[in-house]
Design a protein around this motif. Sequence first.
Motif, PDB file in Angstrom:
ATOM      1  N   GLU A 281       0.832  -1.205   0.000  1.00 13.31           N
ATOM      2  CA  GLU A 281       0.000   0.000   0.000  1.00 13.31           C
ATOM      3  C   GLU A 281       0.866   1.254   0.000  1.00 13.31           C
ATOM      4  OE1 GLU A 281      -2.559  -0.405   3.387  1.00 13.31           O
ATOM      5  OE2 GLU A 281      -3.612  -2.125   2.524  1.00 13.31           O
ATOM      6  N   GLU A 282       1.947   1.247   0.781  1.00 13.15           N
ATOM      7  CA  GLU A 282       2.853   2.396   0.811  1.00 13.15           C
ATOM      8  C   GLU A 282       3.492   2.621  -0.549  1.00 13.15           C
ATOM      9  OE1 GLU A 282       5.743   1.952   3.940  1.00 13.15           O
ATOM     10  OE2 GLU A 282       4.207   1.870   5.493  1.00 13.15           O
ATOM     11  N   LEU A 283       3.934   1.545  -1.184  1.00 12.93           N
ATOM     12  CA  LEU A 283       4.548   1.664  -2.509  1.00 12.93           C
ATOM     13  C   LEU A 283       3.548   2.190  -3.526  1.00 12.93           C
ATOM     14  CD1 LEU A 283       6.714  -1.574  -2.735  1.00 12.93           C
ATOM     15  CD2 LEU A 283       7.538   0.781  -2.601  1.00 12.93           C
ATOM     16  N   ASP A 284       2.306   1.733  -3.442  1.00 16.01           N
ATOM     17  CA  ASP A 284       1.276   2.191  -4.363  1.00 16.01           C
ATOM     18  C   ASP A 284       1.040   3.687  -4.220  1.00 16.01           C
ATOM     19  OD1 ASP A 284      -0.792   1.719  -6.330  1.00 16.01           O
ATOM     20  OD2 ASP A 284      -2.242   2.022  -4.704  1.00 16.01           O
ATOM     21  N   SER A 285       0.933   4.163  -2.979  1.00 22.60           N
ATOM     22  CA  SER A 285       0.699   5.593  -2.771  1.00 22.60           C
ATOM     23  C   SER A 285       1.911   6.418  -3.206  1.00 22.60           C
ATOM     24  CB  SER A 285       0.337   5.893  -1.322  1.00 22.60           C
ATOM     25  OG  SER A 285       1.420   5.629  -0.469  1.00 22.60           O
ATOM     26  N   LYS A 286       3.128   5.916  -2.962  1.00 27.04           N
ATOM     27  CA  LYS A 286       4.326   6.626  -3.404  1.00 27.04           C
ATOM     28  C   LYS A 286       4.382   6.687  -4.924  1.00 27.04           C
ATOM     29  CE  LYS A 286       7.395   5.824   0.513  1.00 27.04           C
ATOM     30  NZ  LYS A 286       8.651   5.223   0.956  1.00 27.04           N
TER      31      LYS A 286
END
Length: 144
Positions: A62-67
């Motif tokens: 999820e963090e990678l997706d938002s970044k």
Amino acid sequence: MSYYEEDNSGKILLAALAGAGAGIIAGMLMAPDKGKATREKIGSAATKYSGQVGDQLSKYGEELDSKFKGYIEKLEDMGLTGSGSSLKMKGDWDTAKGKLKQQYAQLTDEDLQYAEGQGDELVGRLQNKLGKAKSEVVKMLNDL
């Protein structure tokens, strides 16, 4: 100004997995129980840790997706990608729907159904109905 941010989450996850593996091996070598009891303990520990690892992987995903989405927006703002490569819904959707119906009489309420996070579905329906390219539809919606 640099947009590079160092992400140590992969290193942390790898270290946690290596530590868990080393602990399992050390536990097997120094196990006070018989083989069957030790295997049962290892199995239950593996089940417990696999759930935790799965949760961590999900969180990092999820963090990678938002970044990634943030980087795409920065590239668009800098003019390095084509305008309209990502949908940015702003304002009142009912007003935008009214404008679209005025411009394109063939659009129905079903065609213009939109829920947060389902922009791709909306773009796909409008592409099919209007016969336009994705970038044209996205730009048209962003301009509303």
